[in-house]
Write an enzyme that holds these catalytic residues in place. Sequence first.
Site, PDB file in Angstrom:
ATOM      1  N   CYS A 170       1.748 -25.874   2.416  1.00 42.12           N
ATOM      2  CA  CYS A 170       0.321 -26.327   2.312  1.00 42.12           C
ATOM      3  C   CYS A 170       0.250 -27.747   1.840  1.00 42.12           C
ATOM      4  O   CYS A 170      -0.716 -28.517   1.859  1.00 42.12           O
ATOM      5  CB  CYS A 170      -0.215 -25.386   1.064  1.00 42.12           C
ATOM      6  SG  CYS A 170      -0.416 -23.639   1.855  1.00 42.12           S
ATOM      7  N   HIS A 200      -6.821 -28.843  -0.914  1.00 39.92           N
ATOM      8  CA  HIS A 200      -6.232 -27.624  -0.031  1.00 39.92           C
ATOM      9  C   HIS A 200      -7.169 -26.664  -0.106  1.00 39.92           C
ATOM     10  O   HIS A 200      -7.582 -26.202  -1.369  1.00 39.92           O
ATOM     11  CB  HIS A 200      -4.764 -27.423  -0.524  1.00 39.92           C
ATOM     12  CG  HIS A 200      -4.343 -26.014   0.130  1.00 39.92           C
ATOM     13  ND1 HIS A 200      -4.348 -26.154   1.646  1.00 39.92           N
ATOM     14  CD2 HIS A 200      -3.651 -25.181  -0.318  1.00 39.92           C
ATOM     15  CE1 HIS A 200      -4.000 -24.832   1.934  1.00 39.92           C
ATOM     16  NE2 HIS A 200      -3.342 -24.045   0.831  1.00 39.92           N
ATOM     17  N   ASN A 217      -7.226 -20.051   4.400  1.00 41.33           N
ATOM     18  CA  ASN A 217      -6.343 -20.878   4.012  1.00 41.33           C
ATOM     19  C   ASN A 217      -5.637 -21.230   5.694  1.00 41.33           C
ATOM     20  O   ASN A 217      -4.863 -20.440   6.091  1.00 41.33           O
ATOM     21  CB  ASN A 217      -5.320 -20.280   3.202  1.00 41.33           C
ATOM     22  CG  ASN A 217      -4.238 -21.124   2.615  1.00 41.33           C
ATOM     23  OD1 ASN A 217      -3.993 -22.065   3.394  1.00 41.33           O
ATOM     24  ND2 ASN A 217      -3.682 -20.619   1.630  1.00 41.33           N
TER      25      ASN A 217
HETATM   26  O1  UT7 Z   1      -1.939 -22.109   0.231  1.00 41.03           O
HETATM   27  C1  UT7 Z   1      -0.839 -21.719  -0.764  1.00 41.03           C
HETATM   28  C2  UT7 Z   1      -1.448 -21.426  -2.058  1.00 41.03           C
HETATM   29  N1  UT7 Z   1      -1.969 -19.943  -2.133  1.00 41.03           N
HETATM   30  C3  UT7 Z   1      -2.906 -19.811  -3.061  1.00 41.03           C
HETATM   31  O2  UT7 Z   1      -3.052 -20.529  -3.835  1.00 41.03           O
HETATM   32  C4  UT7 Z   1      -3.077 -18.200  -3.242  1.00 41.03           C
HETATM   33  C5  UT7 Z   1      -3.144 -18.117  -4.565  1.00 41.03           C
HETATM   34  N2  UT7 Z   1      -3.645 -16.740  -4.969  1.00 41.03           N
HETATM   35  C6  UT7 Z   1      -4.813 -16.380  -4.906  1.00 41.03           C
HETATM   36  O3  UT7 Z   1      -5.608 -16.768  -4.242  1.00 41.03           O
HETATM   37  C7  UT7 Z   1      -5.175 -14.779  -5.543  1.00 41.03           C
HETATM   38  O4  UT7 Z   1      -3.973 -14.305  -6.534  1.00 41.03           O
HETATM   39  C8  UT7 Z   1      -5.286 -13.709  -4.540  1.00 41.03           C
HETATM   40  C9  UT7 Z   1      -6.648 -13.897  -3.945  1.00 41.03           C
HETATM   41  C10 UT7 Z   1      -4.169 -13.619  -3.593  1.00 41.03           C
HETATM   42  C11 UT7 Z   1      -5.430 -12.525  -5.263  1.00 41.03           C
HETATM   43  O5  UT7 Z   1      -6.366 -12.355  -6.305  1.00 41.03           O
HETATM   44  P1  UT7 Z   1      -6.277 -11.573  -7.723  1.00 41.03           P
HETATM   45  O6  UT7 Z   1      -7.374 -11.586  -8.424  1.00 41.03           O
HETATM   46  O7  UT7 Z   1      -5.178 -12.263  -8.102  1.00 41.03           O
HETATM   47  O8  UT7 Z   1      -6.207 -10.195  -7.416  1.00 41.03           O
HETATM   48  P2  UT7 Z   1      -4.752  -9.168  -7.539  1.00 41.03           P
HETATM   49  O9  UT7 Z   1      -3.722  -9.618  -6.892  1.00 41.03           O
HETATM   50  O10 UT7 Z   1      -4.627  -9.027  -8.908  1.00 41.03           O
HETATM   51  O11 UT7 Z   1      -5.419  -7.842  -6.998  1.00 41.03           O
HETATM   52  C12 UT7 Z   1      -6.370  -7.095  -7.667  1.00 41.03           C
HETATM   53  C13 UT7 Z   1      -6.683  -5.819  -7.092  1.00 41.03           C
HETATM   54  C14 UT7 Z   1      -5.304  -4.872  -6.671  1.00 41.03           C
HETATM   55  O12 UT7 Z   1      -5.762  -3.572  -7.040  1.00 41.03           O
HETATM   56  P3  UT7 Z   1      -5.398  -2.857  -8.519  1.00 41.03           P
HETATM   57  O13 UT7 Z   1      -4.046  -2.708  -8.337  1.00 41.03           O
HETATM   58  O14 UT7 Z   1      -6.085  -3.837  -9.578  1.00 41.03           O
HETATM   59  O15 UT7 Z   1      -5.987  -1.491  -8.164  1.00 41.03           O
HETATM   60  C15 UT7 Z   1      -5.161  -5.065  -5.382  1.00 41.03           C
HETATM   61  O16 UT7 Z   1      -4.504  -3.999  -4.827  1.00 41.03           O
HETATM   62  O17 UT7 Z   1      -6.998  -6.002  -5.588  1.00 41.03           O
HETATM   63  C16 UT7 Z   1      -6.340  -5.037  -4.588  1.00 41.03           C
HETATM   64  N3  UT7 Z   1      -6.416  -5.731  -3.484  1.00 41.03           N
HETATM   65  C17 UT7 Z   1      -7.100  -5.832  -2.509  1.00 41.03           C
HETATM   66  N4  UT7 Z   1      -8.463  -5.094  -2.500  1.00 41.03           N
HETATM   67  C18 UT7 Z   1      -9.098  -5.111  -1.248  1.00 41.03           C
HETATM   68  C19 UT7 Z   1      -5.437  -6.978  -3.056  1.00 41.03           C
HETATM   69  N5  UT7 Z   1      -5.622  -7.417  -1.852  1.00 41.03           N
HETATM   70  C20 UT7 Z   1      -6.738  -6.524  -1.381  1.00 41.03           C
HETATM   71  C21 UT7 Z   1      -7.461  -6.804  -0.291  1.00 41.03           C
HETATM   72  N6  UT7 Z   1      -8.825  -5.981  -0.513  1.00 41.03           N
HETATM   73  N7  UT7 Z   1      -7.527  -7.502   0.661  1.00 41.03           N
END
Ligand code: UT7
Length: 322
Positions: A112, A249, A279
């Site tokens: 990225c 980004h 992204n």
């Molecule tokens: O370009 C390179 C740089 N990339 C980035 O900068 C990405 C950085 N990270 C992020 O943007 C965020 O961490 C994410 C958007 C990937 C995730 O957000 P989060 O607030 O950290 O969510 P999480 O991983 O803690 O997931 C929370 C919940 C989980 O459920 P439980 O275990 O709390 O019940 C996941 O299973 O959300 C669930 N989950 C989803 N639910 C519906 C994960 N993906 C999905 C989904 N739809 N697509």
Amino acid sequence: METIISGVGSYLPENAVTNTELAKRIDTSDEWIRSRSGIGQRHFAADDQSTSDMAREAAWNALEQAGLKPTDIGLIIVATVTPDKTFPSTAVYVQQKLGVPPCIAFDVSAACAGFIYAMNVAHSFITTGQVKHALIIGAEKLSCFLDWNDRATCVLFGDGAGAAILSGVPARTAARPRGVLSTYLAADGRLAKHLYADGGPSTTGTVGQVRMNGKEVFRNAVQEIAGAVFEVTERAKVSRHDIDWFVPHQANIRIIHSCAKKLELDESKVIVTIDKHANTSSASIPLALDIGIRDGRIKRGDLLVFAALGGGLAWGSALVRY
Ligand code: UT7
């Protein structure tokens, strides 16, 4: 000599897929994707459309804006993690498709942060007098290596390309320099495990799929993107408050807002495209820049700051008087 941005262009594939459409194929919802990332839709390339095809379209638009011809280009750098082939570089296919005569052409791999890396390298080529006009492109067909069983990553990415022509011009006035004012690059391989593709020619012999520890990448992104902006403003001895546009980004709207807050930059000074593009890795900054220029927000003379972090982890920034 100054390195100015003489033209910018971008390209998005026709097929736009909304969150609601994705939710028909995988266990997710528009509400989850929007609230966690700010993404509303993404564009996906056609099966027969390669990274260099998208790069060529963006490059034509940039050349047209710069008023230059393919024969004027002395350097092509493509930043991509989704090359057409393992080798040669995607840059030579772009060269071939644009009809650029023999010149310097290669790819950079900094995920990225790739466009920022390409900008830094091209700036060095120009200021050392090796080339006059450089074509730098961020282009990605990320849809080709998404794991559709991993809903935490596959909903976040899209395809597209953005390009800029950097040109060397004699310095006009030392009091108000134009073009690239300062740049900053960094990478920390100890953090590679947090964002990578689990394949490669010398390991699995496959392309692999994207793997991401979202929380770790998020934490590092906020810290390093904001830090990188501090770094380039200090290097150029410019006040953060003089920045007209922050073009970050586009990975997550929460990362963008957190960085803007740390930098004390009003959200009205931030170019945001994540809702429409998702992204697109190395393409996201030039795509956002092109949107901001073509809709009239970014004007000649404005002070712009670009900053990104991605796989590597690699990050960087550039301060540019447009
Ligand atoms: O370009 C390179 C740089 N990339 C980035 O900068 C990405 C950085 N990270 C992020 O943007 C965020 O961490 C994410 C958007 C990937 C995730 O957000 P989060 O607030 O950290 O969510 P999480 O991983 O803690 O997931 C929370 C919940 C989980 O459920 P439980 O275990 O709390 O019940 C996941 O299973 O959300 C669930 N989950 C989803 N639910 C519906 C994960 N993906 C999905 C989904 N739809 N697509």
